[in-house]
Design a protein around this motif. Sequence first.
Motif, short mmCIF file in Angstrom:
data_model
loop_
_atom_site.label_atom_id
_atom_site.label_comp_id
_atom_site.label_asym_id
_atom_site.label_seq_id
_atom_site.Cartn_x
_atom_site.Cartn_y
_atom_site.Cartn_z
N LEU A 121 6.65 5.73 -13.33
CA LEU A 121 5.45 6.13 -12.59
C LEU A 121 4.33 5.13 -12.82
O LEU A 121 3.61 4.76 -11.88
CB LEU A 121 5.02 7.53 -13.03
N SER A 122 4.19 4.69 -14.06
CA SER A 122 3.16 3.70 -14.38
C SER A 122 3.40 2.40 -13.64
O SER A 122 2.47 1.78 -13.11
CB SER A 122 3.13 3.46 -15.88
N PHE B 158 5.48 7.21 -5.65
CA PHE B 158 4.91 7.79 -6.86
C PHE B 158 4.84 9.31 -6.77
O PHE B 158 5.25 10.01 -7.71
CB PHE B 158 3.50 7.22 -7.09
N ILE B 159 4.34 9.84 -5.67
CA ILE B 159 4.13 11.29 -5.54
C ILE B 159 5.44 12.07 -5.62
O ILE B 159 5.55 13.03 -6.39
CB ILE B 159 3.36 11.61 -4.24
N PRO B 160 6.50 11.69 -4.84
CA PRO B 160 7.78 12.45 -4.99
C PRO B 160 8.36 12.36 -6.40
O PRO B 160 8.85 13.36 -6.92
CB PRO B 160 8.70 11.78 -3.96
N ASP C 137 0.82 -1.21 0.00
CA ASP C 137 0.00 0.00 0.00
C ASP C 137 0.86 1.26 0.00
O ASP C 137 0.33 2.36 0.15
CB ASP C 137 -0.93 0.02 1.23
N GLY C 138 2.17 1.12 -0.16
CA GLY C 138 3.04 2.28 -0.05
C GLY C 138 3.54 2.82 -1.37
O GLY C 138 4.46 3.64 -1.40
N SER C 139 2.95 2.40 -2.49
CA SER C 139 3.43 2.86 -3.79
C SER C 139 3.32 4.36 -3.95
O SER C 139 4.18 5.00 -4.56
CB SER C 139 2.65 2.16 -4.91
N LEU C 140 2.25 4.95 -3.40
CA LEU C 140 2.05 6.38 -3.54
C LEU C 140 3.15 7.18 -2.84
O LEU C 140 3.45 8.31 -3.23
CB LEU C 140 0.69 6.79 -2.99
N LEU C 141 3.75 6.59 -1.80
CA LEU C 141 4.84 7.28 -1.11
C LEU C 141 6.03 7.50 -2.03
O LEU C 141 6.82 8.43 -1.83
CB LEU C 141 5.28 6.47 0.12
#
Length: 316
Positions: free
Chosen positions: A83-84, A29-31, A23-27
């Motif tokens: 990113l994808s 992805f966002i930077p 569940d930590g991909s966004l951590l």
Amino acid sequence: MVRNNRTSTVTEFLFSGFPQFEDGSLLFFIPLFIIYIFIVIGNLIVFFAVRMDTRLHNPMYNFISIFSFLEIWYTTATIPKMLSNLICEKKTISITGCLLQMYFFHSLGNSEGLLLTTMAIDRYIAICNPLRYPTIMTPQLCAQLSAGSCIFGFLVLLPEIVWISTLPFCGPNQIHQIFCDFEPVLRLACTDTSMILLEDVIHAAAIIFSVLVIAVSYVRIITVTLRIPSAEGRRKAFSTCASHLGVFLMFYGSVSLMYLRFSTTFPPTLDTVIALMFAVLAPFFNPIIYSLRNKDMKIAIKKLLRLQKVFNAPAS
């Protein structure tokens, strides 16, 4: 799913250089997304600031603007796919997509390396032969050097990419990297891979040659600069080269870690960090270096931003 059957035909590769996030991909992805947007906007600002300010219409700033333009596409060749992969469960790329990514990423990188070498020679002539500089570095020669760097950078890799496209790939199809690169892809070919060593030697020779040319140029520049009698003259000479030297150290430092190691293997995490250094972090710092370390560039950027505000202002 990874194919382990050596008789099956591989139609796509699976990136295995990405850590397995839950569940930590966004951590991550966002930077990375913010960095990519900054790289694109920052380099666009540098490019248009040079093009729209007539005081910067000289060889040095022309090379800087072209380098910034190349940086946009250099990062676009890899970061969007990264990113994808961070948010998609299926981290794959087709063989054609992989070859295209390798071609554009390394062609743009080669063009940037040649351009950095040209910039070092330009600074060498400007500081070591200032009286002859206007007659040597003419607008025509400047345009030819810029175009030549880009054309040669794209042509030199064509035979290599064509050769790789003829190799048979029949599994396993895991690329142990976060983007398509020569060594990880060649190791997947189900044929003789002794050409990997030759590829390493060719890449290393090109890198070493460029580094030597740039290093010799800057050693000569520093030697001549130290002989300038006035402190103000020395400061001005050093300031014009500081930005180029900083970009050179970042670019070739990270590239050397990646491609001058031959058979030396790094842990997967360190391999990913090194790849991120020259594919993401070096382009991230380039617009910062060129804008913050250069007074004329800062003035041009402020003028560009003010002009943008005027165009965007509502009509009274």
